[in-house]
Design a protein around this motif. Structure first.
Motif, mmCIF file in Angstrom:
data_model
loop_
_atom_site.group_PDB
_atom_site.id
_atom_site.type_symbol
_atom_site.label_atom_id
_atom_site.label_comp_id
_atom_site.label_asym_id
_atom_site.label_seq_id
_atom_site.Cartn_x
_atom_site.Cartn_y
_atom_site.Cartn_z
ATOM 1 N N PRO A 130 14.849 -7.709 17.721
ATOM 2 C CA PRO A 130 14.386 -7.402 19.336
ATOM 3 C C PRO A 130 15.988 -8.182 20.220
ATOM 4 O O PRO A 130 16.824 -9.043 19.497
ATOM 5 N N ASP A 131 16.152 -8.283 21.128
ATOM 6 C CA ASP A 131 16.139 -9.196 22.394
ATOM 7 C C ASP A 131 18.239 -9.190 22.665
ATOM 8 O O ASP A 131 18.816 -9.939 23.151
ATOM 9 N N VAL A 132 18.792 -7.902 21.261
ATOM 10 C CA VAL A 132 20.259 -8.463 20.564
ATOM 11 C C VAL A 132 21.105 -7.665 22.380
ATOM 12 O O VAL A 132 20.809 -6.827 22.476
ATOM 13 N N GLU A 133 21.900 -8.243 22.668
ATOM 14 C CA GLU A 133 22.913 -7.406 23.569
ATOM 15 C C GLU A 133 24.338 -7.937 22.834
ATOM 16 O O GLU A 133 24.238 -9.604 22.684
ATOM 17 N N ILE A 134 25.249 -7.125 23.887
ATOM 18 C CA ILE A 134 26.545 -7.589 23.498
ATOM 19 C C ILE A 134 27.247 -9.258 24.129
ATOM 20 O O ILE A 134 27.082 -9.111 25.193
ATOM 21 N N GLY A 135 27.343 -10.048 23.542
ATOM 22 C CA GLY A 135 27.763 -10.705 23.775
ATOM 23 C C GLY A 135 27.163 -12.576 23.643
ATOM 24 O O GLY A 135 27.277 -13.439 23.343
ATOM 25 N N ARG A 136 25.696 -12.127 23.309
ATOM 26 C CA ARG A 136 24.415 -13.505 22.853
ATOM 27 C C ARG A 136 25.388 -13.911 21.530
ATOM 28 O O ARG A 136 25.659 -13.075 20.194
ATOM 29 N N ILE A 137 25.143 -14.784 21.477
ATOM 30 C CA ILE A 137 25.474 -15.697 20.849
ATOM 31 C C ILE A 137 23.784 -15.921 19.533
ATOM 32 O O ILE A 137 22.550 -15.605 20.004
ATOM 33 N N VAL A 138 24.130 -15.343 18.003
ATOM 34 C CA VAL A 138 22.965 -15.446 16.831
ATOM 35 C C VAL A 138 22.969 -16.705 16.453
ATOM 36 O O VAL A 138 24.352 -16.444 15.484
ATOM 37 N N LYS A 139 21.975 -16.771 16.014
ATOM 38 C CA LYS A 139 21.883 -17.708 13.981
ATOM 39 C C LYS A 139 22.071 -16.567 12.699
ATOM 40 O O LYS A 139 20.667 -15.821 13.034
ATOM 41 N N VAL A 140 22.473 -16.567 11.959
ATOM 42 C CA VAL A 140 22.595 -15.429 10.961
ATOM 43 C C VAL A 140 22.625 -16.314 10.422
ATOM 44 O O VAL A 140 23.178 -17.196 9.419
ATOM 45 N N LEU A 141 21.717 -15.156 8.915
ATOM 46 C CA LEU A 141 21.482 -16.135 7.408
ATOM 47 C C LEU A 141 22.473 -15.012 6.871
ATOM 48 O O LEU A 141 22.628 -14.333 7.065
ATOM 49 N N VAL A 142 23.349 -16.509 5.952
ATOM 50 C CA VAL A 142 24.233 -15.471 4.994
ATOM 51 C C VAL A 142 23.178 -16.081 3.694
ATOM 52 O O VAL A 142 22.816 -16.555 3.009
ATOM 53 N N GLU A 143 23.949 -15.052 2.727
ATOM 54 C CA GLU A 143 23.930 -15.013 1.848
ATOM 55 C C GLU A 143 25.768 -15.082 0.600
ATOM 56 O O GLU A 143 26.213 -14.713 0.671
ATOM 57 N N GLU A 144 25.030 -15.688 -0.969
ATOM 58 C CA GLU A 144 26.253 -16.356 -1.514
ATOM 59 C C GLU A 144 26.826 -14.921 -2.783
ATOM 60 O O GLU A 144 25.983 -14.119 -2.664
ATOM 61 N N ARG A 145 28.080 -14.548 -2.722
ATOM 62 C CA ARG A 145 28.475 -13.631 -3.625
ATOM 63 C C ARG A 145 29.730 -14.130 -3.973
ATOM 64 O O ARG A 145 30.299 -14.458 -4.092
ATOM 65 N N ALA A 146 29.756 -13.867 -5.180
ATOM 66 C CA ALA A 146 29.960 -14.293 -6.602
ATOM 67 C C ALA A 146 31.745 -13.599 -6.179
ATOM 68 O O ALA A 146 31.572 -12.587 -5.860
ATOM 69 N N PHE A 147 32.253 -14.858 -6.222
ATOM 70 C CA PHE A 147 34.641 -14.654 -5.886
ATOM 71 C C PHE A 147 34.438 -14.160 -4.539
ATOM 72 O O PHE A 147 35.140 -13.231 -4.460
ATOM 73 N N ARG A 148 33.533 -13.655 -3.734
ATOM 74 C CA ARG A 148 33.378 -13.137 -2.008
ATOM 75 C C ARG A 148 32.733 -14.247 -0.826
ATOM 76 O O ARG A 148 33.304 -14.051 0.107
#
Length: 255
Positions: free
Chosen positions: A202-220
């Protein structure tokens, strides 16, 4: 040309040369970003000043490692390595001092590149000494294992001090159930710059800043996987803008 004019020109040259040396050794912070003339021609996609500065650091470090290796192999004299390292560190210091304000986050990059460069120098210097004294192969293998352990320990220390499992991004495109976000190079989250598709919230609009969870991937490295916060105040609609949100002054929506 008379003698007086000759002395005057020599004095001008010495003064100009001294100013250049002083500005190189002790550079002042710049109000404008560097031009990136060469990198701008090589890199075709749209990138931010922060990402170009990080690319300069990466290229400088790789070049230093390659030149150090060549010196150790073909010119086994530690003075050459010390001279190269001195020039390299002057260059690093110039980048960090002159363009500090153009990094999204300055200290993690400074700490990382200074530390890994010192480790690189000590590794090559120690190997050069082993080669000079013609010690056995088991000493060389043991030394390589030692350097590897030091690098791993530094990685754990850096992650414990600066690491995090999230980063910031900018909404670039919205589809039915997914959105495309662009992220900057984030050494703390181990995320490379690029565009990623994640689930829509919800509440996403083009141009808005978001905080994003990241996940570690082997070798990537790490990759963004989930939006965990949306910043509701107006934001630039381009990924050129800084994605480092000022949380204390902006309204936001936590998910």
């Amino acid at each position: 040309m008379n003698l007086e004019e000759l002395f005057y020109r020599v004095g001008e040259f010495v003064e100009s040369a001294w100013e250049k040396i002083r500005s190189t050794i002790n550079p002042r912070p710049q109000e404008k970003p560097p031009a990136f003339k060469l990198l701008g021609r090589v890199v075709k996609r749209k990138v931010t000043v922060h990402e170009l500065l990080v690319l300069k650091l990466q290229l400088a470090f790789i070049s230093y490692l390659l030149l150090s290796l060549l010196l150790v192999v073909f010119l086994p004299n530690e003075l050459y390595l010390v001279a190269l390292t001195a020039v390299y560190f002057i260059y690093l210091r110039a980048i960090f001092r002159k363009y500090r304000e153009f990094f999204i986050e300055y200290r993690p990059y400074q700490m990382f590149y200074y530390s890994i460069s010192v480790i690189g120098f000590l590794a090559f210097f120690g190997y050069s000494l082993l080669k000079r004294f013609s010690l056995g192969i088991h000493y060389s293998l043991g030394y390589l294992v030692f350097v590897f352990v030091v690098v791993i320990l530094f990685r754990f220390y850096f992650k414990s001090k600066y690491g995090r499992n999230w980063t910031y991004g900018v909404i670039e495109e919205i589809k039915e159930n997914v959105v495309k976000i662009s992220v900057h190079d984030d050494i703390r989250a181990n995320v490379k710059p690029g565009e990623y598709w994640v689930d829509k919230v919800p509440d996403v609009e083009i141009g808005r800043i978001v905080k994003v969870l990241v996940e570690e991937r082997a070798f990537r490295g790490a990759v963004p996987t989930k939006i965990i916060e949306v910043y509701l105040s107006d934001q630039p609609s381009s990924s050129k803008a800084s994605t480092e949100a000022k949380e204390e002054s902006e309204s936001n929506s936590s998910l």
